[in-house]
Design a protein around this motif. Structure first.
Motif, PDB file in Angstrom:
ATOM      1  N   THR A 124       0.676  -1.173  -0.170  1.00 18.39           N
ATOM      2  CA  THR A 124      -0.016   0.219  -0.090  1.00 18.39           C
ATOM      3  C   THR A 124       0.887   1.050   0.088  1.00 18.39           C
ATOM      4  N   GLU A 125       1.863   1.050   0.848  1.00 22.67           N
ATOM      5  CA  GLU A 125       2.810   2.409   0.796  1.00 22.67           C
ATOM      6  C   GLU A 125       3.370   2.714  -0.400  1.00 22.67           C
ATOM      7  N   ASP A 126       3.916   1.579  -1.068  1.00 22.11           N
ATOM      8  CA  ASP A 126       4.755   1.845  -2.314  1.00 22.11           C
ATOM      9  C   ASP A 126       3.468   2.374  -3.418  1.00 22.11           C
ATOM     10  N   TYR A 127       2.498   1.766  -3.443  1.00 19.07           N
ATOM     11  CA  TYR A 127       1.189   2.285  -4.282  1.00 19.07           C
ATOM     12  C   TYR A 127       0.939   3.755  -4.064  1.00 19.07           C
ATOM     13  N   ALA A 128       1.068   4.018  -2.675  1.00 15.79           N
ATOM     14  CA  ALA A 128       0.719   5.794  -2.370  1.00 15.79           C
ATOM     15  C   ALA A 128       1.929   6.498  -2.830  1.00 15.79           C
ATOM     16  N   VAL A 129       3.047   6.238  -2.685  1.00 14.03           N
ATOM     17  CA  VAL A 129       4.146   6.857  -2.968  1.00 14.03           C
ATOM     18  C   VAL A 129       4.351   6.920  -4.561  1.00 14.03           C
ATOM     19  N   ALA A 130       4.011   5.922  -5.205  1.00 17.73           N
ATOM     20  CA  ALA A 130       4.117   6.006  -6.680  1.00 17.73           C
ATOM     21  C   ALA A 130       2.922   7.101  -7.108  1.00 17.73           C
ATOM     22  N   LEU A 131       1.900   6.918  -6.696  1.00 18.43           N
ATOM     23  CA  LEU A 131       0.758   7.888  -7.036  1.00 18.43           C
ATOM     24  C   LEU A 131       1.120   9.437  -6.849  1.00 18.43           C
ATOM     25  N   ALA A 132       1.754   9.260  -5.474  1.00 17.48           N
ATOM     26  CA  ALA A 132       2.385  10.835  -5.167  1.00 17.48           C
ATOM     27  C   ALA A 132       3.153  11.388  -6.084  1.00 17.48           C
ATOM     28  N   ASP A 133       3.953  10.473  -6.581  1.00  7.53           N
ATOM     29  CA  ASP A 133       5.238  10.871  -7.581  1.00  7.53           C
ATOM     30  C   ASP A 133       4.703  10.944  -9.125  1.00  7.53           C
TER      31      ASP A 133
END
Length: 217
Positions: free
Chosen positions: A178-187
């Motif tokens: 989930t964190e990887d997905y959230a960071v990817a979206l933010a970037d």
């Protein structure tokens, strides 16, 4: 002589707010707080701005939250509650990763932007320790449910050490994904549905070493 009992005077002051109304108010505050945090950052956002955004006084805001950082908790909790409900719906004829993909749905049907806002907070938690602490506490609530589900499928007890360790490991794998997905979206990184399936599958099998996953299917 017959005496008539006097009716006690009605209590003065505000009537206590129902739990449902309080939760809705907290969620409204959380949405506004996250909107401001995303727009101008945590440091530049004040309690006064959050209160003004939802039409409350600052004094009333602090009745709902102990700090401006804690305003993110309702959105994260709503997302976590939806995830826990999804775990409880896990059918026996599917692997966990298949179920997570097939059963994905908004945590709030009436406010589809809530999931994106929660993911934004999770992404910000990589640089904001206060957000990180809240996110970890909220996500940890999924572990007992995972333990119940795993125990049920293996014919064991949720309180057994091996089951609890497996549940904690699996919860950590899902949190990291989930964190990887959230960071990817933010970037601004585009992630396809196929990518998410692959990442979930990899995380689940890494957490279960390919053993529990096979037993649960």
């Amino acid at each position: 002589m017959t005496t008539v009992a006097e009716t006690p005077p009605a209590p003065r002051g505000r009537r206590p707010m129902s739990e449902r109304r309080r939760d809705l108010q907290r969620l409204e505050i959380s949405r506004e707080a996250v909107r401001l945090f995303r727009a101008q950052g945590l440091a530049a956002t004040s309690g006064e701005q959050i209160a003004e955004g939802v039409g409350l006084s600052v004094r009333t805001l602090w009745r709902y939250f102990r700090s401006k950082e804690s305003c993110v908790e309702p959105l994260l909790s709503q997302s976590s509650a939806a995830f826990v409900a999804m775990l409880r719906r896990w059918p026996r004829d599917r692997s966990l990763e298949e179920h997570l993909i097939a059963d994905a749905r908004p945590s709030s049907p009436t406010s589809p932007g809530d999931d994106e806002a929660a993911l934004a907070v999770i992404a910000m938690s990589r640089t904001e320790p206060a957000f990180r602490a809240i996110w970890l506490v909220v996500h940890e609530r999924s572990e007992p449910v995972l333990a119940e589900v795993i125990a049920d499928r293996l014919g064991r007890e949720p309180g057994e050490l091996a089951v609890r360790v497996q549940a904690a490991t699996l919860a950590a794998a899902l949190r990291i994904t989930t964190e990887d997905y959230a960071v990817a979206l933010a970037d601004g990184v585009a992630i396809t549905g196929e990518d998410m399936v692959a990442r979930l599958s990899e995380a689940v099998r890494a957490a279960t070493h390919g053993v529990i996953g096979e037993a649960l299917t």
